[in-house]
Write a protein that holds these residues in place. Structure first.
Motif, PDB file in Angstrom:
ATOM      1  N   MET A 245      15.542  -2.614  -6.228  1.00 31.52           N
ATOM      2  CA  MET A 245      14.890  -2.284  -4.964  1.00 31.52           C
ATOM      3  C   MET A 245      13.407  -2.649  -4.998  1.00 31.52           C
ATOM      4  O   MET A 245      12.857  -3.184  -4.027  1.00 31.52           O
ATOM      5  CB  MET A 245      15.070  -0.791  -4.658  1.00 31.52           C
ATOM      6  CG  MET A 245      16.503  -0.372  -4.410  1.00 31.52           C
ATOM      7  SD  MET A 245      16.715   1.432  -4.305  1.00 31.52           S
ATOM      8  CE  MET A 245      15.932   1.767  -2.729  1.00 31.52           C
ATOM      9  N   LEU A 246      12.769  -2.372  -6.137  1.00 29.91           N
ATOM     10  CA  LEU A 246      11.346  -2.696  -6.253  1.00 29.91           C
ATOM     11  C   LEU A 246      11.114  -4.206  -6.236  1.00 29.91           C
ATOM     12  O   LEU A 246      10.172  -4.686  -5.592  1.00 29.91           O
ATOM     13  CB  LEU A 246      10.777  -2.084  -7.535  1.00 29.91           C
ATOM     14  CG  LEU A 246      10.418  -0.600  -7.470  1.00 29.91           C
ATOM     15  CD1 LEU A 246      10.093  -0.064  -8.851  1.00 29.91           C
ATOM     16  CD2 LEU A 246       9.247  -0.379  -6.522  1.00 29.91           C
ATOM     17  N   ARG A 247      11.943  -4.947  -6.943  1.00 25.36           N
ATOM     18  CA  ARG A 247      11.764  -6.405  -6.978  1.00 25.36           C
ATOM     19  C   ARG A 247      11.872  -6.995  -5.569  1.00 25.36           C
ATOM     20  O   ARG A 247      11.083  -7.854  -5.168  1.00 25.36           O
ATOM     21  CB  ARG A 247      12.789  -7.043  -7.912  1.00 25.36           C
ATOM     22  CG  ARG A 247      12.539  -6.757  -9.394  1.00 25.36           C
ATOM     23  CD  ARG A 247      13.460  -7.591 -10.270  1.00 25.36           C
ATOM     24  NE  ARG A 247      13.235  -7.299 -11.678  1.00 25.36           N
ATOM     25  CZ  ARG A 247      13.992  -6.475 -12.408  1.00 25.36           C
ATOM     26  NH1 ARG A 247      15.031  -5.834 -11.827  1.00 25.36           N
ATOM     27  NH2 ARG A 247      13.735  -6.275 -13.675  1.00 25.36           N
ATOM     28  N   LYS A 248      12.859  -6.521  -4.814  1.00 22.35           N
ATOM     29  CA  LYS A 248      13.023  -7.034  -3.445  1.00 22.35           C
ATOM     30  C   LYS A 248      11.841  -6.639  -2.574  1.00 22.35           C
ATOM     31  O   LYS A 248      11.353  -7.440  -1.769  1.00 22.35           O
ATOM     32  CB  LYS A 248      14.323  -6.508  -2.851  1.00 22.35           C
ATOM     33  CG  LYS A 248      15.567  -7.122  -3.471  1.00 22.35           C
ATOM     34  CD  LYS A 248      16.830  -6.610  -2.786  1.00 22.35           C
ATOM     35  CE  LYS A 248      18.071  -7.252  -3.389  1.00 22.35           C
ATOM     36  NZ  LYS A 248      19.322  -6.756  -2.753  1.00 22.35           N
ATOM     37  N   ALA A 249      11.381  -5.400  -2.734  1.00 26.56           N
ATOM     38  CA  ALA A 249      10.251  -4.943  -1.926  1.00 26.56           C
ATOM     39  C   ALA A 249       8.980  -5.703  -2.265  1.00 26.56           C
ATOM     40  O   ALA A 249       8.173  -6.029  -1.379  1.00 26.56           O
ATOM     41  CB  ALA A 249      10.039  -3.444  -2.136  1.00 26.56           C
ATOM     42  N   LEU A 250       8.806  -6.023  -3.551  1.00 32.16           N
ATOM     43  CA  LEU A 250       7.598  -6.723  -3.979  1.00 32.16           C
ATOM     44  C   LEU A 250       7.553  -8.176  -3.513  1.00 32.16           C
ATOM     45  O   LEU A 250       6.495  -8.813  -3.535  1.00 32.16           O
ATOM     46  CB  LEU A 250       7.482  -6.667  -5.509  1.00 32.16           C
ATOM     47  CG  LEU A 250       7.090  -5.302  -6.091  1.00 32.16           C
ATOM     48  CD1 LEU A 250       7.317  -5.269  -7.594  1.00 32.16           C
ATOM     49  CD2 LEU A 250       5.633  -4.988  -5.756  1.00 32.16           C
ATOM     50  N   ASN A 252       7.901  -9.062  -0.488  1.00 28.88           N
ATOM     51  CA  ASN A 252       7.294  -9.118   0.848  1.00 28.88           C
ATOM     52  C   ASN A 252       6.155  -8.124   1.060  1.00 28.88           C
ATOM     53  O   ASN A 252       5.444  -8.210   2.061  1.00 28.88           O
ATOM     54  CB  ASN A 252       8.373  -8.851   1.912  1.00 28.88           C
ATOM     55  CG  ASN A 252       9.508  -9.853   1.836  1.00 28.88           C
ATOM     56  OD1 ASN A 252       9.288 -11.046   1.928  1.00 28.88           O
ATOM     57  ND2 ASN A 252      10.723  -9.348   1.662  1.00 28.88           N
ATOM     58  N   LEU A 253       5.997  -7.183   0.130  1.00 31.30           N
ATOM     59  CA  LEU A 253       5.004  -6.136   0.332  1.00 31.30           C
ATOM     60  C   LEU A 253       4.012  -6.091  -0.826  1.00 31.30           C
ATOM     61  O   LEU A 253       4.319  -6.514  -1.943  1.00 31.30           O
ATOM     62  CB  LEU A 253       5.689  -4.760   0.440  1.00 31.30           C
ATOM     63  CG  LEU A 253       6.684  -4.563   1.584  1.00 31.30           C
ATOM     64  CD1 LEU A 253       7.394  -3.218   1.414  1.00 31.30           C
ATOM     65  CD2 LEU A 253       5.982  -4.632   2.931  1.00 31.30           C
ATOM     66  N   ARG A 254       2.833  -5.547  -0.514  1.00 28.19           N
ATOM     67  CA  ARG A 254       1.883  -5.277  -1.577  1.00 28.19           C
ATOM     68  C   ARG A 254       2.444  -4.183  -2.482  1.00 28.19           C
ATOM     69  O   ARG A 254       3.305  -3.416  -2.071  1.00 28.19           O
ATOM     70  CB  ARG A 254       0.546  -4.819  -0.983  1.00 28.19           C
ATOM     71  CG  ARG A 254      -0.162  -5.880  -0.155  1.00 28.19           C
ATOM     72  CD  ARG A 254      -1.452  -5.325   0.428  1.00 28.19           C
ATOM     73  NE  ARG A 254      -1.208  -4.135   1.241  1.00 28.19           N
ATOM     74  CZ  ARG A 254      -2.169  -3.376   1.752  1.00 28.19           C
ATOM     75  NH1 ARG A 254      -3.444  -3.677   1.519  1.00 28.19           N
ATOM     76  NH2 ARG A 254      -1.876  -2.320   2.492  1.00 28.19           N
ATOM     77  N   LEU A 255       1.933  -4.096  -3.692  1.00 28.13           N
ATOM     78  CA  LEU A 255       2.490  -3.171  -4.679  1.00 28.13           C
ATOM     79  C   LEU A 255       2.527  -1.741  -4.157  1.00 28.13           C
ATOM     80  O   LEU A 255       3.531  -1.046  -4.283  1.00 28.13           O
ATOM     81  CB  LEU A 255       1.681  -3.265  -5.977  1.00 28.13           C
ATOM     82  CG  LEU A 255       2.251  -2.436  -7.142  1.00 28.13           C
ATOM     83  CD1 LEU A 255       2.223  -3.218  -8.434  1.00 28.13           C
ATOM     84  CD2 LEU A 255       1.470  -1.136  -7.299  1.00 28.13           C
ATOM     85  N   ARG A 256       1.423  -1.291  -3.582  1.00 29.76           N
ATOM     86  CA  ARG A 256       1.361   0.092  -3.095  1.00 29.76           C
ATOM     87  C   ARG A 256       2.395   0.336  -1.992  1.00 29.76           C
ATOM     88  O   ARG A 256       3.072   1.361  -1.972  1.00 29.76           O
ATOM     89  CB  ARG A 256      -0.044   0.398  -2.588  1.00 29.76           C
ATOM     90  CG  ARG A 256      -0.266   1.854  -2.183  1.00 29.76           C
ATOM     91  CD  ARG A 256      -1.698   2.075  -1.717  1.00 29.76           C
ATOM     92  NE  ARG A 256      -2.651   1.755  -2.767  1.00 29.76           N
ATOM     93  CZ  ARG A 256      -3.013   2.606  -3.721  1.00 29.76           C
ATOM     94  NH1 ARG A 256      -2.483   3.822  -3.755  1.00 29.76           N
ATOM     95  NH2 ARG A 256      -3.901   2.246  -4.641  1.00 29.76           N
ATOM     96  N   ASP A 257       2.505  -0.616  -1.069  1.00 29.36           N
ATOM     97  CA  ASP A 257       3.454  -0.460   0.035  1.00 29.36           C
ATOM     98  C   ASP A 257       4.891  -0.523  -0.463  1.00 29.36           C
ATOM     99  O   ASP A 257       5.773   0.183   0.040  1.00 29.36           O
ATOM    100  CB  ASP A 257       3.216  -1.544   1.087  1.00 29.36           C
ATOM    101  CG  ASP A 257       1.869  -1.384   1.778  1.00 29.36           C
ATOM    102  OD1 ASP A 257       1.360  -0.252   1.825  1.00 29.36           O
ATOM    103  OD2 ASP A 257       1.330  -2.400   2.263  1.00 29.36           O
ATOM    104  N   ALA A 258       5.140  -1.369  -1.456  1.00 30.18           N
ATOM    105  CA  ALA A 258       6.487  -1.470  -2.018  1.00 30.18           C
ATOM    106  C   ALA A 258       6.887  -0.165  -2.690  1.00 30.18           C
ATOM    107  O   ALA A 258       8.014   0.321  -2.524  1.00 30.18           O
ATOM    108  CB  ALA A 258       6.542  -2.628  -3.016  1.00 30.18           C
ATOM    109  N   ALA A 259       5.957   0.418  -3.447  1.00 28.44           N
ATOM    110  CA  ALA A 259       6.238   1.693  -4.101  1.00 28.44           C
ATOM    111  C   ALA A 259       6.499   2.791  -3.077  1.00 28.44           C
ATOM    112  O   ALA A 259       7.407   3.610  -3.242  1.00 28.44           O
ATOM    113  CB  ALA A 259       5.070   2.074  -5.014  1.00 28.44           C
ATOM    114  N   ASP A 260       5.698   2.809  -2.006  1.00 32.42           N
ATOM    115  CA  ASP A 260       5.896   3.806  -0.954  1.00 32.42           C
ATOM    116  C   ASP A 260       7.288   3.678  -0.339  1.00 32.42           C
ATOM    117  O   ASP A 260       7.977   4.681  -0.105  1.00 32.42           O
ATOM    118  CB  ASP A 260       4.836   3.647   0.137  1.00 32.42           C
ATOM    119  CG  ASP A 260       3.467   4.155  -0.294  1.00 32.42           C
ATOM    120  OD1 ASP A 260       3.415   4.901  -1.290  1.00 32.42           O
ATOM    121  OD2 ASP A 260       2.472   3.803   0.375  1.00 32.42           O
ATOM    122  N   ALA A 261       7.699   2.442  -0.055  1.00 34.04           N
ATOM    123  CA  ALA A 261       8.987   2.208   0.600  1.00 34.04           C
ATOM    124  C   ALA A 261      10.147   2.655  -0.279  1.00 34.04           C
ATOM    125  O   ALA A 261      11.089   3.308   0.190  1.00 34.04           O
ATOM    126  CB  ALA A 261       9.123   0.722   0.955  1.00 34.04           C
TER     127      ALA A 261
END
Length: 284
Positions: A245-250, A252-261
């Protein structure tokens, strides 16, 4: 009246227990407002007497759910004349499970200013002492009185990723907790807050199922009750799922936003997800 409150509907929070919890701002408004209205006129007059605020010839008008349609035109007329109108509920913050919503909405619809004199609130007081997460919470007010309707009502909050806050009467507390355990699960962390800011203030904490069992065998307590239930545990995700999930989020998103999501999606602590996101980023 000189330099009094601006012409507006002023919603004045009053103490939920200790009389000294009223703010200086609220006392200024009660002293100088052109028109005073209250859910319970005796309670407001007593509060003003305690703090040495004179009525100065003013009458405290009763405004509550039963006389609202008849009283609103009178208060709107005062606002239309450019007067300041102060409204106080029986205790706590007006509009938070107290009358006044229709009054404020009518004032807004007619183009009048609405101002808040913030102060005591049983919701916030309970969240402060419950020891449960406060970064996200949902105030649900009073549950229905009949069991079937209450269980249906409670089930709608089962997976809400937030701390839940309810009001309840002492005589229905045991049945409310039993239905909460049925609808929300017995392992949910819970705090039952009673008589907040008053002499016999009490906060009891424990798993929901255990608390329901304890109260089922006790005499109903006395006083005002606020129930605070912690958020549900996140779905069970193994580390591989979280990393994917983190790899996919990263992507398209900045690290902080990916972690939040990902933290929001899993219900897991944000700090743990953020730390893992840092590790994954450093791998590349």
């Amino acid at each position: 009246m000189g330099t009094g409150p601006e012409p507006a509907l002023h919603l004045v929070a009053t103490p939920i227990g200790a009389a000294r919890d009223i703010t200086l701002h609220a006392l200024d408004i009660l002293r100088d407002a052109d028109v005073l209205a209250a859910e319970d006129t005796r309670t407001l007059r007593r509060l003003m007497e305690i703090h040495g605020i004179p009525l100065a010839g003013r009458t405290v008008l009763a405004y509550h759910d039963h006389n609202g349609p008849a009283m609103r035109p009178r208060l709107m007329a005062a606002l239309a004349e450019g007067k300041s109108v102060a409204y106080a509920s029986d205790a706590g913050t007006p509009l938070v499970a107290d009358p006044g919503f229709q009054l404020a909405r009518t004032a807004i619809a007619e183009g009048h200013k609405v101002r808040a004199a913030p102060g005591a609130s049983a919701v916030l007081a309970a969240l402060t002492v419950a020891g449960l997460p406060t970064d996200r919470f949902l105030f649900a007010g009073f549950a229905p009185q009949k069991q079937a309707a209450r269980r249906t009502f409670l089930s709608t909050f089962g997976r809400v990723p937030a701390t839940l806050v309810f009001y309840e009467s002492p005589k229905r507390l045991a049945s409310m907790l039993a239905d909460m355990a049925h609808s929300l699960g017995p392992d949910r962390p819970l705090a039952v807050c009673r008589e907040l800011t008053k002499r016999f203030e009490q906060v009891r904490r424990g798993p929901l199922g255990q608390m329901a069992e304890e109260y089922a065998h006790e005499t109903p307590p006395k006083g005002e009750i606020v129930i605070v239930a912690g958020p549900p545990e996140g779905e069970r995700h193994d580390q591989e799922d979280i990393d994917e999930m983190l790899r996919k989020a990263l992507e398209n998103l900045r690290l902080r936003d990916a972690a939040d999501a990902v933290a929001q999606a899993t219900g897991l602590p944000r700090r743990d997800i953020y730390r893992r996101a840092l590790e994954l980023r450093d791998e590349y």
